[in-house]
Design an enzyme around this catalytic site. Structure first.
Site, mmCIF file in Angstrom:
data_model
loop_
_atom_site.group_PDB
_atom_site.id
_atom_site.type_symbol
_atom_site.label_atom_id
_atom_site.label_comp_id
_atom_site.label_asym_id
_atom_site.label_seq_id
_atom_site.Cartn_x
_atom_site.Cartn_y
_atom_site.Cartn_z
ATOM 1 C CB CYS A 162 0.974 -0.823 4.342
ATOM 2 S SG CYS A 162 0.208 -0.938 5.874
ATOM 3 C CG HIS A 299 2.826 3.886 2.465
ATOM 4 N ND1 HIS A 299 2.314 3.594 1.182
ATOM 5 C CD2 HIS A 299 2.553 4.055 3.159
ATOM 6 C CE1 HIS A 299 1.871 2.614 2.747
ATOM 7 N NE2 HIS A 299 1.895 2.956 3.827
ATOM 8 C CD GLU A 310 5.498 9.185 1.109
ATOM 9 O OE1 GLU A 310 4.902 8.502 0.577
ATOM 10 O OE2 GLU A 310 4.398 9.036 2.472
ATOM 11 C CE LYS A 328 -2.132 3.943 1.527
ATOM 12 N NZ LYS A 328 -0.758 4.332 0.675
ATOM 13 C CG HIS A 333 -3.357 2.736 4.548
ATOM 14 N ND1 HIS A 333 -3.151 2.007 3.592
ATOM 15 C CD2 HIS A 333 -3.242 2.587 5.147
ATOM 16 C CE1 HIS A 333 -2.054 1.640 4.393
ATOM 17 N NE2 HIS A 333 -1.312 1.795 5.085
ATOM 18 C CG PHE A 393 2.340 -1.200 11.023
ATOM 19 C CD1 PHE A 393 3.138 -0.007 10.970
ATOM 20 C CD2 PHE A 393 1.106 -1.023 12.347
ATOM 21 C CE1 PHE A 393 2.239 1.195 12.102
ATOM 22 C CE2 PHE A 393 0.931 -0.585 12.674
ATOM 23 C CZ PHE A 393 0.878 1.092 12.690
#
Length: 405
Positions: A162, A299, A310, A328, A333, A393
């Site tokens: 991402c 994000h 976050e 998003k 996403h 990730f």
């Protein structure tokens, strides 16, 4: 250090492919998520939700697309438009050794991967062609674009899930700032596949509101039930400031700061300490203070752990008053593409003086930090500096700061 500016940009996403369409969709305040009936055939897959690209793509010849799967084709469409805006499409400057590319995706083309591994599954090489690996390889976007435009400078491929798109922009920025290149094509792309949905479904992080796609995802909301996958591509053309001025280029924004780091703790669970640190590093890179940031594009994955970590990291750095929202909730996403799509969209909003609301956010999760979550019909803000953050990730964090020009 040399200054780096953005002289072109474009996205291909569920929001559309023209800047005006992207802003119009954001101002309409509803998402582009749909239910895909065909995904019902996959046993055990609970979600059928996604945000596909539906706009008509450019018409390229079969020869031009040879060696490209959908992920590279999406990247090509965004890049062609971005180079047009920059006045560099067809320019000899791209071939002179001072222009390079930084581009990424989570993976290569899925159909190519299936053909490639068909040899192992079916004990036959029938499915493998001369272009199979070119489509499937992780660097397919960067390599195909490099060949198409005759680039002879640096090639950087970022396959960091991402953060692929935002990492590409950051590394391209550093290449120009440090004098290695004068021009960089930077971005990320991702094609839609049920396999991506299955990744998040398997860890109970995918939304399953299949009958009501218009209300999901809903990042930061107490009643969120997970993320939705999307697809698309985003490309920014970065250029050394004096070089851009000398050729009379239009400047959309300046990249004021960039930072990246890793959590070093867990492969999938975010770490608030290092997320806060990457934002402070980005501010230091830009030579500004937290109070100078007028807006943060978050994000915003709409997962419980992601949202909570976050927002608390942002609060730790900026306090409760910084305006924030996430794209998003509109686009799903887009994984390897999200950093680039969100960066260009943030630049468009900064230039427009209007920032999108967090659609579908009705009741802020009390475990999320107190922030100025933009709601309603959006917010008019006279912003000089804006930030765009992405986390992936592997514990990979990026933070970009753009300055209005």
């Amino acid at each position: 250090m040399r200054r780096v500016v953005v002289t072109g940009g474009s996205v291909v996403s569920s929001l559309g492919i023209e800047d005006e369409d992207v802003l119009a969709c954001l101002k309409a305040c509803h998402n582009k998520v749909v239910s895909i009936p065909d995904w019902q055939k996959y046993k055990g897959l609970r979600t059928t939700l996604a945000a596909p690209v539906t706009a008509q793509l450019r018409d390229f010849s079969r020869k031009e697309l040879r060696g490209m799967g959908r992920v590279a084709i999406l990247a090509l469409n965004a890049t062609e438009t971005a180079l047009e805006k920059a006045g560099l499409l067809g320019s000899d400057e791209l071939k002179a050794g001072r222009a390079g590319i930084a581009y990424g995706s989570s993976a290569g083309n899925v159909d190519g991967l299936l053909d490639f591994y068909g040899l192992l599954l079916n004990y036959s090489s029938k499915s493998v062609s001369p272009t199979t690996y070119i489509k499937a390889m992780p660097q397919t976007c960067a390599a195909n674009l490099s060949v198409r435009y005759g680039l002879t400078g640096r090639l950087i491929t970022t396959n960091t899930a991402c953060t692929s798109g935002s990492m590409s922009i950051g590394y391209a920025y550093e290449a120009i700032r440090n004098g290695v290149q004068d021009i960089m094509i930077a971005g990320g792309a991702e094609e839609l596949t049920p396999a991506d949905a299955a990744v998040f479904d398997s860890i109970l992080s995918a939304s399953t509101l299949n009958e009501t796609p218009e209300v999901t995802p809903r990042a930061y909301d107490r009643n969120r039930d997970g993320l939705v996958v999307g697809e698309g591509a985003g490309t920014l053309i970065l250029e050394e400031y004096e070089h851009a001025i000398a050729r009379g280029a239009r400047i959309y924004a300046e990249i004021a700061g960039f930072a990246t780091n890793t959590d070093g703790v867990h492969i999938t669970h975010p770490n608030g300490v290092t997320i806060a640190r990457v934002m402070r590093m980005s501010l230091e890179s830009a030579g500004i203070e937290a109070k100078d940031i007028a807006y943060i594009n978050m994000h915003g994955t709409a997962t419980v752990s992601g949202d909570i970590v976050e927002t608390n990291a942002v609060h730790d750095v900026f306090g409760p008053d910084v305006p924030v929202s996430t794209l998003k909730n509109y686009t799903g996403h887009t994984l390897g593409a999200c950093g680039a799509i969100e960066a260009w969209s943030t630049i468009l909003m900064m230039r427009d003086g209007w920032f999108c609301p967090n659609i579908n956010l009705k009741d802020v999760d009390p475990e999320c930090a107190q922030l100025d979550y933009i709601t309603g019909t959006g917010r008019t803000i006279d912003a000089q500096y804006v930030m765009s953050n992405n986390f992936a990730f592997g514990g990979i964090n990026t933070s970009l700061i753009f300055k209005r020009c």
